[in-house]
Design a protein around this motif. Structure first.
Motif, PDB file in Angstrom:
ATOM      1  N   GLU A   1       0.832  -1.204   0.000  1.00 39.49           N
ATOM      2  CA  GLU A   1       0.000   0.000   0.000  1.00 39.49           C
ATOM      3  C   GLU A   1       0.867   1.255   0.000  1.00 39.49           C
ATOM      4  O   GLU A   1       0.553   2.243  -0.697  1.00 39.49           O
ATOM      5  CB  GLU A   1      -0.912   0.002   1.226  1.00 39.49           C
ATOM      6  N   ARG A   2       1.945   1.226   0.766  1.00 40.90           N
ATOM      7  CA  ARG A   2       2.839   2.383   0.818  1.00 40.90           C
ATOM      8  C   ARG A   2       3.501   2.609  -0.535  1.00 40.90           C
ATOM      9  O   ARG A   2       3.640   3.750  -0.992  1.00 40.90           O
ATOM     10  CB  ARG A   2       3.897   2.144   1.903  1.00 40.90           C
ATOM     11  N   ALA A   3       3.909   1.534  -1.202  1.00 38.74           N
ATOM     12  CA  ALA A   3       4.523   1.651  -2.522  1.00 38.74           C
ATOM     13  C   ALA A   3       3.535   2.192  -3.547  1.00 38.74           C
ATOM     14  O   ALA A   3       3.878   3.040  -4.380  1.00 38.74           O
ATOM     15  CB  ALA A   3       5.063   0.299  -2.970  1.00 38.74           C
ATOM     16  N   ALA A   4       2.282   1.715  -3.504  1.00 39.45           N
ATOM     17  CA  ALA A   4       1.260   2.182  -4.447  1.00 39.45           C
ATOM     18  C   ALA A   4       0.973   3.666  -4.242  1.00 39.45           C
ATOM     19  O   ALA A   4       0.823   4.429  -5.205  1.00 39.45           O
ATOM     20  CB  ALA A   4      -0.013   1.366  -4.276  1.00 39.45           C
TER      21      ALA A   4
ATOM     22  N   VAL B   1       7.215  -4.023  -3.996  1.00 41.16           N
ATOM     23  CA  VAL B   1       7.580  -2.633  -4.269  1.00 41.16           C
ATOM     24  C   VAL B   1       7.786  -2.412  -5.754  1.00 41.16           C
ATOM     25  O   VAL B   1       7.262  -1.457  -6.342  1.00 41.16           O
ATOM     26  CB  VAL B   1       8.857  -2.248  -3.488  1.00 41.16           C
ATOM     27  N   ARG B   2       8.553  -3.287  -6.373  1.00 39.96           N
ATOM     28  CA  ARG B   2       8.869  -3.120  -7.782  1.00 39.96           C
ATOM     29  C   ARG B   2       7.604  -3.102  -8.650  1.00 39.96           C
ATOM     30  O   ARG B   2       7.492  -2.272  -9.568  1.00 39.96           O
ATOM     31  CB  ARG B   2       9.804  -4.243  -8.247  1.00 39.96           C
ATOM     32  N   GLU B   3       6.685  -3.984  -8.388  1.00 37.70           N
ATOM     33  CA  GLU B   3       5.483  -4.040  -9.221  1.00 37.70           C
ATOM     34  C   GLU B   3       4.744  -2.710  -9.207  1.00 37.70           C
ATOM     35  O   GLU B   3       4.286  -2.226 -10.256  1.00 37.70           O
ATOM     36  CB  GLU B   3       4.573  -5.167  -8.747  1.00 37.70           C
ATOM     37  N   GLN B   4       4.636  -2.092  -8.049  1.00 36.97           N
ATOM     38  CA  GLN B   4       3.925  -0.820  -7.941  1.00 36.97           C
ATOM     39  C   GLN B   4       4.695   0.319  -8.595  1.00 36.97           C
ATOM     40  O   GLN B   4       4.126   1.138  -9.327  1.00 36.97           O
ATOM     41  CB  GLN B   4       3.666  -0.495  -6.466  1.00 36.97           C
ATOM     42  N   LEU B   5       5.987   0.398  -8.350  1.00 38.61           N
ATOM     43  CA  LEU B   5       6.779   1.521  -8.858  1.00 38.61           C
ATOM     44  C   LEU B   5       6.935   1.485 -10.374  1.00 38.61           C
ATOM     45  O   LEU B   5       6.841   2.521 -11.045  1.00 38.61           O
ATOM     46  CB  LEU B   5       8.158   1.539  -8.189  1.00 38.61           C
TER      47      LEU B   5
END
Length: 378
Positions: free
Chosen positions: A12-15, A70-74
């Protein structure tokens, strides 16, 4: 896939970071080709650069799954800025796992705090995939090593505060047994760096060439023992290939979402483009393939965390995800028409990045070789 509370919070933080910080800055950094240093530092403060690094050195301690989340969101938001963020800790996993506590405190903790950026130098002008035949030399001279050689296509190469350099400390047969790794800090005499000109990848990426001309480092800059370098790198390969798979899935997701939005708004001959059967079927197929590949990639990551012996699975994930990212991005450009060629729509950047995913940490051809050896030569 079920996530722990910590993993869900990280996702959620990454998104949120991707939507609020990366997306608004994407076009500017693409046009100016500037490294997003401030964004990288902010991401580090949010724990997005070091999710997989050990907690004792300031990392998230969430293993490979944390990194994939993390990578998927960024990468869905912008692959260029995402590459700058996730690449800010290149080499740190090896330092944390194979180095001393003093070395990890010196070089890993500052990365998790956003104070420095690191890099890892493996590829040379005469070969990338043939890592075992590294030509860069490291000769011991008392309490120091003298390094000579050249590295190319190095992420953060010309801006990193410290670079993990792989060099040959002994001529051995087979050659991979003679490699060692050393941390070379910026400012070291004889250590020259320059940005690679003409790079067609995303503008926010920092790619450099390194030259070591009698560059001298102390013995305590060596990570592990002499001859450990090849094995250090290979132990990280399964994880790094899954990271590229997740990055590719994220990039494909981003390109597809932008295409769905555009084709829903764009009308031709009196109806939205998304209502054309050919478009609907193409998007439906990509959705199915993305979900299947995402499940496979994360299941493989869980196996890796549980020390399951893996052979072809990470190679399969990287190969298929990188191919899918290219296919989705190419169709995204096509379905945007002329607008797909404009940087403000970003889809052409996803396409350019997809070729990078098919080259580094093992080309598609190398991945096919690994898979073939596993299923045909047992």
């Amino acid at each position: 896939m079920r996530l722990s509370k910590a993993e869900s919070a990280l996702q959620e933080r990454a998104a949120e970071f991707a939507a609020e910080t990366i997306e608004p800055a994407a076009v500017e950094h693409e046009r100016t080709s500037t490294h997003p240093t401030d964004i990288v530092r902010e991401a580090a403060r949010e724990g997005l650069t070091s999710a997989s690094l050990p907690a004792e050195y300031g990392g998230g301690g969430l293993g490979i799954t944390g990194s994939l989340l993390v990578r998927e969101q960024l990468y869905a938001a912008d692959p260029g800025i995402a590459e700058a963020i996730t690449g800010s800790m290149f080499g740190c996993e090896i330092i944390a796992n194979d180095g001393t506590e003093e070395q990890a405190e010196r070089w890993v903790r500052p990365v998790t705090n956003g104070e420095i950026i690191t890099g890892a130098a493996m590829t040379e002008p005469r070969g990338g995939s043939d890592f075992a035949n590294t030509e860069t030399q490291a000769v011991r001279n008392g309490d120091e090593y003298v390094l000579n050689g050249e590295k190319i296509f190095i992420g953060n190469g010309h801006i990193a505060d410290a670079v993990l350099v792989f060099a040959r400390t002994e001529d051995t047969d087979p050659p991979h047994r003679g490699l060692s790794s050393f941390v070379v800090e910026s400012g070291t005499e004889g250590f020259y760096r320059e940005e690679l000109e003409g790079f067609t990848g995303p503008g926010a990426m920092a790619l450099g060439r390194l030259e070591l001309n009698d560059a001298t480092v102390p013995v305590d800059a060596r990570i592990g023992e002499e001859g450990d370098g090849f094995y250090q790198a290979m132990r990280t390969m399964n994880g790094s290939r899954l990271e590229i798979a997740a990055s590719s899935i994220g990039a494909a997701r981003g390109a597809l979402d932008r295409t769905i939005e555009y084709t829903s708004e764009r009308e031709t001959f009196g109806k939205p483009v998304k209502d054309r059967q050919a478009v609907r079927h193409r998007i439906a197929e990509y959705e199915a393939r993305l979900e299947a590949l995402r499940t496979f990639t994360y299941e493989t990551a869980r196996d890796l965390e549980e020390n399951v012996e893996l052979a072809e699975e990470p190679a399969m994930a990287k190969l298929l995800a990188a191919q899918l990212a290219e296919e989705v991005a190419s169709d995204a450009v096509q379905l945007h028409g002329g607008y797909g060629l404009l940087d403000e729509y970003l889809v052409e950047e996803y396409l350019r990045w997809s070729k990078i995913a098919q080259i580094y940490d093992g080309t598609n051809e190398i991945m096919r070789g690994i898979i073939a050896e596993s299923v045909l030569d047992e």
